[in-house]
Scaffold this active site. Structure first.
Site, PDB file in Angstrom:
ATOM      1  N   GLU A  34      66.778  24.438 -43.316  1.00 56.52           N
ATOM      2  CA  GLU A  34      67.573  25.430 -44.365  1.00 56.52           C
ATOM      3  C   GLU A  34      68.484  26.273 -43.662  1.00 56.52           C
ATOM      4  O   GLU A  34      69.700  26.341 -44.437  1.00 56.52           O
ATOM      5  CB  GLU A  34      66.935  25.659 -45.043  1.00 56.52           C
ATOM      6  CG  GLU A  34      67.050  27.309 -46.541  1.00 56.52           C
ATOM      7  CD  GLU A  34      68.356  26.572 -47.319  1.00 56.52           C
ATOM      8  OE1 GLU A  34      68.107  25.417 -47.420  1.00 56.52           O
ATOM      9  OE2 GLU A  34      68.602  27.104 -48.638  1.00 56.52           O
ATOM     10  N   ASP A  36      69.805  26.167 -40.711  1.00 51.84           N
ATOM     11  CA  ASP A  36      71.370  25.024 -40.219  1.00 51.84           C
ATOM     12  C   ASP A  36      71.954  24.493 -40.889  1.00 51.84           C
ATOM     13  O   ASP A  36      73.301  24.533 -40.835  1.00 51.84           O
ATOM     14  CB  ASP A  36      70.286  24.457 -39.320  1.00 51.84           C
ATOM     15  CG  ASP A  36      69.865  24.396 -37.867  1.00 51.84           C
ATOM     16  OD1 ASP A  36      69.640  25.309 -37.480  1.00 51.84           O
ATOM     17  OD2 ASP A  36      68.624  23.416 -37.993  1.00 51.84           O
ATOM     18  N   LYS A 124      57.880  51.493 -21.719  1.00 50.72           N
ATOM     19  CA  LYS A 124      59.089  51.749 -21.206  1.00 50.72           C
ATOM     20  C   LYS A 124      59.909  50.005 -20.634  1.00 50.72           C
ATOM     21  O   LYS A 124      59.328  49.574 -20.070  1.00 50.72           O
ATOM     22  CB  LYS A 124      58.982  52.435 -19.612  1.00 50.72           C
ATOM     23  CG  LYS A 124      60.335  52.631 -18.859  1.00 50.72           C
ATOM     24  CD  LYS A 124      60.752  53.567 -18.056  1.00 50.72           C
ATOM     25  CE  LYS A 124      61.882  53.902 -16.973  1.00 50.72           C
ATOM     26  NZ  LYS A 124      62.594  53.013 -16.512  1.00 50.72           N
ATOM     27  N   ARG A 145      75.746  49.956 -19.297  1.00 52.23           N
ATOM     28  CA  ARG A 145      75.095  50.869 -18.561  1.00 52.23           C
ATOM     29  C   ARG A 145      76.451  51.377 -17.811  1.00 52.23           C
ATOM     30  O   ARG A 145      76.977  52.374 -17.724  1.00 52.23           O
ATOM     31  CB  ARG A 145      73.763  51.367 -18.288  1.00 52.23           C
ATOM     32  CG  ARG A 145      73.434  52.748 -17.895  1.00 52.23           C
ATOM     33  CD  ARG A 145      72.548  52.466 -17.446  1.00 52.23           C
ATOM     34  NE  ARG A 145      72.420  53.919 -17.346  1.00 52.23           N
ATOM     35  CZ  ARG A 145      72.055  54.724 -15.818  1.00 52.23           C
ATOM     36  NH1 ARG A 145      72.676  53.813 -15.031  1.00 52.23           N
ATOM     37  NH2 ARG A 145      72.311  56.355 -15.598  1.00 52.23           N
ATOM     38  N   CYS A 467      78.033  33.177  12.190  1.00 53.26           N
ATOM     39  CA  CYS A 467      77.078  32.630  11.137  1.00 53.26           C
ATOM     40  C   CYS A 467      76.756  32.298   9.975  1.00 53.26           C
ATOM     41  O   CYS A 467      77.588  33.154   9.079  1.00 53.26           O
ATOM     42  CB  CYS A 467      76.153  34.120  11.604  1.00 53.26           C
ATOM     43  SG  CYS A 467      74.537  33.672  10.762  1.00 53.26           S
TER      44      CYS A 467
HETATM   45  S1  IVH Z   1      65.796  56.588 -23.285  1.00 52.36           S
HETATM   46  C1  IVH Z   1      68.427  60.016 -21.790  1.00 52.36           C
HETATM   47  N1  IVH Z   1      63.558  55.014 -23.338  1.00 52.36           N
HETATM   48  O1  IVH Z   1      65.421  52.998 -18.261  1.00 52.36           O
HETATM   49  C2  IVH Z   1      66.838  59.093 -21.205  1.00 52.36           C
HETATM   50  N2  IVH Z   1      64.819  54.347 -21.589  1.00 52.36           N
HETATM   51  O2  IVH Z   1      65.573  55.303 -16.425  1.00 52.36           O
HETATM   52  C3  IVH Z   1      67.713  57.424 -22.108  1.00 52.36           C
HETATM   53  N3  IVH Z   1      64.260  53.017 -20.750  1.00 52.36           N
HETATM   54  O3  IVH Z   1      68.434  53.462 -18.737  1.00 52.36           O
HETATM   55  C4  IVH Z   1      66.539  56.532 -22.104  1.00 52.36           C
HETATM   56  N4  IVH Z   1      62.855  51.979 -21.761  1.00 52.36           N
HETATM   57  O4  IVH Z   1      67.601  51.574 -19.334  1.00 52.36           O
HETATM   58  C5  IVH Z   1      64.371  54.929 -22.558  1.00 52.36           C
HETATM   59  N5  IVH Z   1      62.185  53.680 -24.888  1.00 52.36           N
HETATM   60  C6  IVH Z   1      62.532  53.796 -23.350  1.00 52.36           C
HETATM   61  C7  IVH Z   1      63.857  53.106 -22.458  1.00 52.36           C
HETATM   62  C8  IVH Z   1      63.998  53.395 -21.422  1.00 52.36           C
HETATM   63  C9  IVH Z   1      63.712  51.678 -21.337  1.00 52.36           C
HETATM   64  C10 IVH Z   1      65.394  52.843 -19.407  1.00 52.36           C
HETATM   65  C11 IVH Z   1      66.780  52.803 -20.036  1.00 52.36           C
HETATM   66  C12 IVH Z   1      67.735  53.596 -19.241  1.00 52.36           C
HETATM   67  C13 IVH Z   1      66.416  54.114 -17.761  1.00 52.36           C
HETATM   68  C14 IVH Z   1      66.439  55.335 -17.415  1.00 52.36           C
END
Ligand code: IVH
Length: 812
Positions: A34, A36, A124, A145, A467
């Site tokens: 659907e 698609d 994280k 970033r 090389c």
């Molecule tokens: S907050 C000011 N939350 O970790 C801080 N970062 O070392 C902003 N990352 O560049 C980051 N999970 O790519 C935040 N739950 C999370 C995250 C996270 C992964 C990464 C992100 C950032 C790096 C910072």
């Protein structure tokens, strides 16, 4: 609204809703067929009526026209990083084990002046940070970033990520509350990643297409997000999780981090599942959360490399602020790197792009940190010896996130042994079956000799020019602006020319044909899945290739110093290259000199002199240089500088030979008694006649007894005499045609480049100045000469054209 407009809007609305249900909520309400059907209907409608195609249409998710390069954009709010904390699992009580987390909590409580702080927790995510900008509810820009200050604009690629809303979702009215308007501006930040199963599927596809598999989901996500052709990204199944808000206009910004997350979820963004982001009342809650996520980690559909703690209240965050590039209100609590046990099947060497040789352990495959590891770096020879890693050993390997796996230690108790050689049944002990590691003396890629400089951990291949491992890097350097200055020969083309075998050595650049370049470009585009507009239009763009061939041709007569610099000899920068060119004058002479002769020149020390001699001593480099000199001829070669006479006496050369105990003073004393040539022929016994302290004589005799030393001395003396014989007589020297003269160059000369003219003038003893004054002897003017020519006429300075300059140089 027309009927078509209405239908298109309706289709978009439906598709957005179904997509959100499928990709974010993981709860589809309609069958795929659907979805698609509606998608194709919208596609057809937009094709028939292009004015209906808007930037947030779900049809944009399949990717658009390929780009030539990414634009860069500055982040209005910088993208910072997080400070890391680790736990030490060898400690036995919680306080010691998680000391860094307690310290973080202490700092936060002190700064806020409170006894307990409420924290928001989160996984994280192990991917790449991205910033998404929505204006009036529509995604208008996505930026990586980058360095935190500015990044690359990857909007087309990000639109292909199904779980990222192209348009913010309107919120359902709740109870008596009115529906809040969408923000006029919203910047959302989060992580782009590839889920584990999408990663495994992608690697299967890569392998079946004969492409290299990605090392881990993070690399796969990064590689996919940075595709210039968004159609490729669209096929890669990326995911996204939001974790913060950077800007809000036209709506109320929630007061806590947790509130932000809830709002983002309502607006249609994927965020971590609820049980992975509890709000906890203090440090004990953080630790309990960390322990729990550790147990869940393996079952999550994506990689995480730790957890993140954030002070929940935004006003407290503001109070705490930032130190350097990280917030004081948040910390990443990283998981320890994972370790596993396996055995070493072989130790081999890898040659990097700069010639660095790294020993690598080939391992029995072992699953660690989410991937199967078959190789681990051993860093360098000393490290292998220190850990005493041998073939057959059982070893502990470690893999942390993106880092290359490494061998941590050897389990000595499990080392394969055999009866000691020469022992008998009673006295025999056992000895290891395999010998201790030694770095090879020849490069495993090209066979050139391996050099390890004193005090350096890293050994290098000396065959820089030939090389295979170093080709791309060597050619990039060669073509650089301050070297051969070949315009238009960028990194991508060089990599491809090398990869496809069009260029094996720098000389090959000069033999490239137009067809080669066009063919290379066609293959490169195909490999990268790019179809340029010109190709679609059935045309071949060849202007760039013509320009490139022209630029290569224009570099055939460089100043000698630039050519030397371009060769990429280790430690030989622009100024060393200039010294060599000024003093020795020609490539033919330079390539014959032993280290002591280089070291006798001003500002050239032992390390640089050795590196030069090493380079020219390598047969492979000699061959590459011969091939190059068949194509390229320096424009300004000349006889060696007459000033050499003062630098090449026996005492000076002796002192540059690095003979133990033969100081500058002892060298003079020795030279006063005997000649270099004599030393080259003398037996140990003859040295006893020298009037020098016994330990100096002994050290000298030992040095001479090393193989090849006497012959080297004799040839050094011979070359020196040859050079001195070729020098212009002292009287002539003073009479260099432009000695003491200052010249100014202006405009474009018919055949000489500015650099070439300058080099020629300097070789003839003259100086080149940038501005005309009464002290200027000549102004050399070419086409389109400007104010300098006028100034010369005004001051009555002699004006020459190129022919006039040549006549001066020739001494007429
Ligand atoms: S907050 C000011 N939350 O970790 C801080 N970062 O070392 C902003 N990352 O560049 C980051 N999970 O790519 C935040 N739950 C999370 C995250 C996270 C992964 C990464 C992100 C950032 C790096 C910072």
């Amino acid at each position: 609204m027309t009927a078509n407009e209405l239908r298109a809007a309706e289709l978009r609305e439906l598709l957005n809703r179904y997509g959100h249900e499928y990709y974010v909520l993981d709860a589809p309400t309609v069958p795929d067929a659907e979805y698609d059907r509606l998608f194709r209907e919208l596609q057809a409608l937009e094709e028939a009526h292009p004015e209906l195609a808007v930037s947030d249409s779900p049809t944009r998710r399949v990717g658009g026209a390929p780009l030539d390069a990414f634009e860069s954009a500055t982040h209005l709010v910088p993208m910072l990083s997080l400070n890391n904390a680790f736990s030490n699992m060898n400690e036995n009580n919680s306080l010691d084990r998680h000391a860094e987390i307690y310290q973080f909590d202490d700092r936060v409580r002190k700064s806020l002046g409170v006894n307990q702080v409420e924290y928001a927790t989160e996984p994280k995510f192990d991917g790449l940070a991205i910033s998404l900008i929505y204006e009036n509810g529509v995604l208008i820009r996505a930026v990586t970033r980058g360095d935190g200050v500015s990044g690359e604009v990857v909007t087309d690629n990000v639109r292909t990520i199904r779980s990222i809303p192209l348009r913010l979702k309107r919120q359902e009215p709740q109870g008596f509350l009115a529906v809040e308007a969408l923000p006029t501006l919203l910047e959302v930040r989060g992580e782009v990643l590839m889920k584990k199963n999408d990663f495994l599927k992608l690697n299967e596809t890569q392998l079946s297409l004969g492409h290299k598999p990605f090392a881990n989901p993070r690399n796969a996500a990064a590689g996919s997000l940075r595709q210039l052709d968004s159609k490729v990204t669209a096929k890669r199944r990326l995911s996204f999780f939001a974790y913060s808000i950077a800007q809000v206009e036209g709506a109320i910004w929630p007061e806590t981090h947790y509130g932000e997350m809830v709002w983002l979820k309502e607006l249609g963004f994927p965020i971590a599942q609820g049980e992975l982001r509890p709000v906890v009342p203090g440090v004990a809650g953080l630790i309990a959360y960390y322990e729990k996520v550790l147990t869940l980690r393996g079952d999550l559909p994506y990689d995480i490399d730790g957890v993140v703690y954030k002070v929940n209240s935004r006003s407290s965050q503001e109070t705490l602020g930032f130190v350097s590039r990280a917030p004081r209100w948040a910390i990443a609590h990283k998981f320890q790197a994972e370790e596993a046990k396996t055995t070493v099947e072989a130790i081999e060497e890898q040659v990097g792009r700069t010639g660095a040789i790294t020993p690598v352990a080939r391992l029995k495959p072992v699953f660690v940190g989410g991937v199967t590891v078959t190789n681990a770096t051993l860093h360098n020879e000393d490290e292998v010896r220190r850990k005493d890693v041998r073939v057959g050993d059982t070893v502990i390997v470690r893999r942390a996130g993106d880092v290359i796996p490494e061998v941590v230690s050897v389990v000595l108790a499990q080392r394969p042994m055999q009866p000691a050689a020469g022992g008998d049944l009673f006295s025999a002990g056992e000895e290891p079956r395999y010998p201790a590691y030694r770095l090879p003396t020849a490069c495993p890629v090209c066979g050139s000799h391996v050099v390890r400089e004193e005090g350096e951990a890293i050994a290098r291949c000396s065959g820089g020019l030939s090389c295979r491992a170093q080709r791309s890097q060597a050619i990039q350097h060669f073509a650089g602006r301050r070297m051969m200055d070949i315009d238009g020969l960028g990194e991508r083309y060089i990599d491809k020319l090398v990869e496809y075998g069009y260029v094996k050595s720098v000389a090959d650049l000069y033999r490239l044909k137009l067809e080669d370049l066009l063919e290379m470009k066609r293959r490169a585009d195909e490999d990268e899945g790019v179809t340029p507009e010109t190709v679609k239009a059935g045309k071949v763009a060849s202007k760039w290739a013509e320009n490139l061939i022209e630029a290569i041709d224009a570099s055939r007569a460089p100043p000698l110093a630039r050519l030397l610099f371009a060769l990429g000899i280790r430690h030989v920068g622009e100024s060393t290259a200039k010294t060599l060119a000024d003093w020795l004058g020609s490539m033919a002479l330079i390539r014959r000199c032993p280290a002591a002769l280089f070291a006798a020149l001003p500002d050239i020390g032992g390390v640089v002199a050795d590196s030069l001699a090493d380079f020219f001593a390598e047969d492979n480099n000699e061959k590459a240089l011969d091939a190059l000199l068949a194509e390229v001829k320096p424009a300004d070669e000349h006889a060696p500088s007459p000033k050499l006479r003062e630098r090449l006496d026996d005492a000076a050369l002796l002192a540059r030979l690095a003979i133990p105990r033969l100081t500058e003073v002892r060298s003079q004393q020795l030279a006063a008694q005997r000649s270099l040539a004599w030393l080259g022929q003398s037996e140990r016994r003859a040295l006893l006649e020298l009037e020098l302290p016994a330990e100096v004589v002994n050290a000298l005799a030992d040095w001479l007894d090393e193989p090849g030393r006497r012959a080297a001395l004799a040839s050094l003396a011979g070359l020196r005499d040859e050079i001195l014989a070729s020098l212009p007589a002292a009287a002539e020297a003073a009479a260099l045609p432009l000695e003491g003269k200052t010249l100014v160059l202006t405009g474009t000369l018919p055949t000489l480049s500015r650099d070439q003219a300058k080099a020629l003038i300097e070789a003839a003893g003259g100086k080149v100045s940038g501005s005309v004054s009464k002290k200027t002897h000549y102004v050399v003017a070419g086409e389109e000469a400007g104010s300098k020519l006028a100034k010369a006429q005004e001051l009555g300075v002699a004006i020459l054209d190129e022919a006039g300059l040549q006549a001066l140089l020739a001494g007429n």
